[in-house]
Motif scaffolding. Sequence first.
Motif, PDB file in Angstrom:
ATOM      1  N   GLU A 161     -14.677  -3.367  47.356  1.00  0.00           N
ATOM      2  CA  GLU A 161     -13.693  -3.995  46.480  1.00  0.00           C
ATOM      3  C   GLU A 161     -13.987  -5.481  46.287  1.00  0.00           C
ATOM      4  O   GLU A 161     -13.301  -6.363  46.794  1.00  0.00           O
ATOM      5  CB  GLU A 161     -12.274  -3.818  47.036  1.00  0.00           C
ATOM      6  N   LEU A 162     -15.035  -5.764  45.524  1.00  0.00           N
ATOM      7  CA  LEU A 162     -15.397  -7.146  45.239  1.00  0.00           C
ATOM      8  C   LEU A 162     -14.239  -7.893  44.581  1.00  0.00           C
ATOM      9  O   LEU A 162     -13.615  -7.406  43.640  1.00  0.00           O
ATOM     10  CB  LEU A 162     -16.603  -7.170  44.293  1.00  0.00           C
ATOM     11  N   PHE A 163     -13.950  -9.088  45.106  1.00  0.00           N
ATOM     12  CA  PHE A 163     -12.989 -10.024  44.507  1.00  0.00           C
ATOM     13  C   PHE A 163     -11.598  -9.417  44.295  1.00  0.00           C
ATOM     14  O   PHE A 163     -10.949  -9.664  43.284  1.00  0.00           O
ATOM     15  CB  PHE A 163     -13.543 -10.562  43.179  1.00  0.00           C
ATOM     16  N   LYS A 164     -11.154  -8.658  45.274  1.00  0.00           N
ATOM     17  CA  LYS A 164      -9.811  -8.071  45.153  1.00  0.00           C
ATOM     18  C   LYS A 164      -8.715  -9.096  45.389  1.00  0.00           C
ATOM     19  O   LYS A 164      -7.540  -8.819  45.169  1.00  0.00           O
ATOM     20  CB  LYS A 164      -9.643  -6.904  46.129  1.00  0.00           C
ATOM     21  N   GLY A 165      -9.089 -10.310  45.807  1.00  0.00           N
ATOM     22  CA  GLY A 165      -8.094 -11.339  46.080  1.00  0.00           C
ATOM     23  C   GLY A 165      -7.731 -12.192  44.883  1.00  0.00           C
ATOM     24  O   GLY A 165      -7.002 -13.176  45.028  1.00  0.00           O
ATOM     25  N   THR A 166      -8.230 -11.865  43.688  1.00  0.00           N
ATOM     26  CA  THR A 166      -7.906 -12.659  42.512  1.00  0.00           C
ATOM     27  C   THR A 166      -7.375 -11.761  41.400  1.00  0.00           C
ATOM     28  O   THR A 166      -7.242 -10.543  41.580  1.00  0.00           O
ATOM     29  CB  THR A 166      -9.145 -13.449  42.034  1.00  0.00           C
ATOM     30  N   ASN A 167      -7.083 -12.359  40.236  1.00  0.00           N
ATOM     31  CA  ASN A 167      -6.519 -11.579  39.136  1.00  0.00           C
ATOM     32  C   ASN A 167      -7.560 -10.654  38.525  1.00  0.00           C
ATOM     33  O   ASN A 167      -8.774 -10.832  38.721  1.00  0.00           O
ATOM     34  CB  ASN A 167      -5.937 -12.515  38.069  1.00  0.00           C
ATOM     35  N   VAL A 168      -7.087  -9.678  37.758  1.00  0.00           N
ATOM     36  CA  VAL A 168      -7.964  -8.628  37.242  1.00  0.00           C
ATOM     37  C   VAL A 168      -9.051  -9.193  36.325  1.00  0.00           C
ATOM     38  O   VAL A 168     -10.206  -8.768  36.382  1.00  0.00           O
ATOM     39  CB  VAL A 168      -7.127  -7.561  36.493  1.00  0.00           C
ATOM     40  N   LYS A 169      -8.700 -10.164  35.472  1.00  0.00           N
ATOM     41  CA  LYS A 169      -9.681 -10.727  34.527  1.00  0.00           C
ATOM     42  C   LYS A 169     -10.817 -11.428  35.267  1.00  0.00           C
ATOM     43  O   LYS A 169     -12.006 -11.182  35.003  1.00  0.00           O
ATOM     44  CB  LYS A 169      -8.986 -11.715  33.591  1.00  0.00           C
ATOM     45  N   ASP A 170     -10.481 -12.287  36.215  1.00  0.00           N
ATOM     46  CA  ASP A 170     -11.521 -12.974  36.990  1.00  0.00           C
ATOM     47  C   ASP A 170     -12.324 -11.986  37.828  1.00  0.00           C
ATOM     48  O   ASP A 170     -13.546 -12.122  37.971  1.00  0.00           O
ATOM     49  CB  ASP A 170     -10.891 -14.024  37.907  1.00  0.00           C
ATOM     50  N   ALA A 171     -11.642 -10.999  38.399  1.00  0.00           N
ATOM     51  CA  ALA A 171     -12.347  -9.997  39.202  1.00  0.00           C
ATOM     52  C   ALA A 171     -13.342  -9.216  38.348  1.00  0.00           C
ATOM     53  O   ALA A 171     -14.456  -8.918  38.789  1.00  0.00           O
ATOM     54  CB  ALA A 171     -11.349  -9.054  39.861  1.00  0.00           C
ATOM     55  N   TYR A 172     -12.934  -8.880  37.117  1.00  0.00           N
ATOM     56  CA  TYR A 172     -13.826  -8.173  36.199  1.00  0.00           C
ATOM     57  C   TYR A 172     -15.067  -9.011  35.904  1.00  0.00           C
ATOM     58  O   TYR A 172     -16.215  -8.546  36.028  1.00  0.00           O
ATOM     59  CB  TYR A 172     -13.084  -7.855  34.893  1.00  0.00           C
ATOM     60  N   ASP A 173     -14.869 -10.251  35.492  1.00  0.00           N
ATOM     61  CA  ASP A 173     -15.994 -11.130  35.137  1.00  0.00           C
ATOM     62  C   ASP A 173     -16.916 -11.363  36.334  1.00  0.00           C
ATOM     63  O   ASP A 173     -18.146 -11.319  36.219  1.00  0.00           O
ATOM     64  CB  ASP A 173     -15.473 -12.471  34.618  1.00  0.00           C
ATOM     65  N   ALA A 174     -16.307 -11.618  37.497  1.00  0.00           N
ATOM     66  CA  ALA A 174     -17.109 -11.909  38.689  1.00  0.00           C
ATOM     67  C   ALA A 174     -17.882 -10.673  39.150  1.00  0.00           C
ATOM     68  O   ALA A 174     -19.062 -10.773  39.529  1.00  0.00           O
ATOM     69  CB  ALA A 174     -16.205 -12.417  39.809  1.00  0.00           C
ATOM     70  N   THR A 175     -17.228  -9.506  39.144  1.00  0.00           N
ATOM     71  CA  THR A 175     -17.907  -8.266  39.548  1.00  0.00           C
ATOM     72  C   THR A 175     -19.089  -7.983  38.629  1.00  0.00           C
ATOM     73  O   THR A 175     -20.186  -7.615  39.086  1.00  0.00           O
ATOM     74  CB  THR A 175     -16.922  -7.089  39.521  1.00  0.00           C
ATOM     75  N   LEU A 176     -18.892  -8.164  37.340  1.00  0.00           N
ATOM     76  CA  LEU A 176     -19.957  -7.924  36.364  1.00  0.00           C
ATOM     77  C   LEU A 176     -21.128  -8.871  36.595  1.00  0.00           C
ATOM     78  O   LEU A 176     -22.297  -8.452  36.650  1.00  0.00           O
ATOM     79  CB  LEU A 176     -19.389  -8.099  34.953  1.00  0.00           C
ATOM     80  N   ALA A 177     -20.840 -10.156  36.755  1.00  0.00           N
ATOM     81  CA  ALA A 177     -21.901 -11.152  36.902  1.00  0.00           C
ATOM     82  C   ALA A 177     -22.658 -10.998  38.218  1.00  0.00           C
ATOM     83  O   ALA A 177     -23.893 -11.024  38.253  1.00  0.00           O
ATOM     84  CB  ALA A 177     -21.295 -12.552  36.805  1.00  0.00           C
ATOM     85  N   VAL A 178     -21.910 -10.820  39.316  1.00  0.00           N
ATOM     86  CA  VAL A 178     -22.556 -10.737  40.631  1.00  0.00           C
ATOM     87  C   VAL A 178     -23.374  -9.453  40.759  1.00  0.00           C
ATOM     88  O   VAL A 178     -24.506  -9.462  41.264  1.00  0.00           O
ATOM     89  CB  VAL A 178     -21.484 -10.831  41.744  1.00  0.00           C
ATOM     90  N   THR A 179     -22.830  -8.328  40.311  1.00  0.00           N
ATOM     91  CA  THR A 179     -23.564  -7.059  40.397  1.00  0.00           C
ATOM     92  C   THR A 179     -24.843  -7.114  39.566  1.00  0.00           C
ATOM     93  O   THR A 179     -25.898  -6.641  40.008  1.00  0.00           O
ATOM     94  CB  THR A 179     -22.678  -5.894  39.925  1.00  0.00           C
ATOM     95  N   THR A 180     -24.766  -7.687  38.369  1.00  0.00           N
ATOM     96  CA  THR A 180     -25.959  -7.826  37.520  1.00  0.00           C
ATOM     97  C   THR A 180     -27.020  -8.663  38.209  1.00  0.00           C
ATOM     98  O   THR A 180     -28.212  -8.326  38.192  1.00  0.00           O
ATOM     99  CB  THR A 180     -25.576  -8.471  36.172  1.00  0.00           C
ATOM    100  N   ALA A 181     -26.592  -9.761  38.835  1.00  0.00           N
ATOM    101  CA  ALA A 181     -27.548 -10.642  39.511  1.00  0.00           C
ATOM    102  C   ALA A 181     -28.185  -9.953  40.712  1.00  0.00           C
ATOM    103  O   ALA A 181     -29.411 -10.010  40.908  1.00  0.00           O
ATOM    104  CB  ALA A 181     -26.840 -11.920  39.948  1.00  0.00           C
ATOM    105  N   PHE A 182     -27.386  -9.260  41.529  1.00  0.00           N
ATOM    106  CA  PHE A 182     -27.918  -8.586  42.703  1.00  0.00           C
ATOM    107  C   PHE A 182     -28.884  -7.460  42.321  1.00  0.00           C
ATOM    108  O   PHE A 182     -29.856  -7.196  43.038  1.00  0.00           O
ATOM    109  CB  PHE A 182     -26.786  -8.016  43.553  1.00  0.00           C
TER     110      PHE A 182
END
Length: 437
Positions: free
Chosen positions: A345-366
Amino acid sequence: MSFIADKQTLDDLSLLGQFNPASVFSLFNQVKTRGAEKLLDEMFLHPLSDADSINNRSAMFRYFGDHPVDFPFNGRQLERMEAYLDEGNEGSYLLALWKIGKKKIAEVLVKDEAYQLEVSGIQSSLRVVSGCIALLRQLEKEGRDQDEPWREWGALVSEVARDPRLKGSPDDQHSMMEHVRFHHLLTGVYRRQLKALLTLIYQLDVYIAVATVAKSRRFSYATALPKEKNIMEAWGVRHPWLEKAVTNTLSFRGDNNVLFLTGANMAGKSTLMKSAGILLYLAHMGFPVAATEMRFSVLDGIYSSVNVPDDLNKGYSHFYAEVLRVKKVAEAVAGGQSLFIIFDELFKGTNVKDAYDATLAVTTAFAGFSNCFFIISTHIFEAGHALMEKESSIRFEFLPTVMKNHVPQYTYRLQRGITEDRQGMIIIENEGILDML
């Protein structure tokens, strides 16, 4: 270079903990001696980092699984023998005579107990030697090959047992001069061999105990491959504490290095991810694993982010603690290390919009680091659909939920694709919370 696993990872996966009955260490801690328990702890703290060492240790466990023997030693006798050998180091017969004679006189004059402690050490040592001879005979009946894993221990036993001066029952009433002779032989002539023998006995205790656990729980032994092979494949994977669990298959390669995992709450995502982490950690120890078959390339370490705590003393929110955890992992990945990474559950501590953007960016980079393998779970299935359109190295799987009469049922079996299951409100309604309010 040692295998990397930090405290967060060890805690997430409940790997260590002599006094934690739910730890993986406790599962294997069926040894009968304190020396073996210390050795087992060292093995858990320091997984191996090259394929040959891993496969050689696995071969030891496998041998004693295929050739079961009873561990014939008493733990207290071994401890007394170890203390006795550490206390005494008489290089000559005259020194042995002086030491034993002095303690015998003190016993007669002032009822000092030092002489009887010395006798106890001698008796314990003789009993251990006698037990070694009996075990060696048992092992020799099981096999005749010269490369069997107990041969080094057997050679030491034979060297000591050949000396006729060590013959005699430890329970006999020996004279003081006989005690002097035994003391000289045990602490002077054969002290080095006997201390090495103790070390090998503790190893045998670990091998027999771990092999017994593996057999009773139907574990298997993984095959370690060189790092450049860059694969990890495992079939019949389950959590080692669950004997009748639903099993799954895991597969990672350089060109398919990310598992993007979706599923509703209680569908089994966290258990699957912990099972994968424990599997890989035990495999690098050369220990039996909770799978029917496994082969893997040696990695540099493992990081997990399952239960990331906030830090009130430092003023860290849960989200910021998550960010720092991702940063630490990113630094290790960018540094060129080959790692197994678990993000629950990446970034479950923030709002859905930020979690979406962060999950997308970090997963793509990894996904661009083909020498590392990742399992990333999330509730935000929209991020999965976006990744599916542009990333070929990501595999999308989910743990499904089946509704029966408005009650969610879980299969715990991985399926290909992305699920949009959301049963949170259904569970809340089924528990009658809204009716209470």
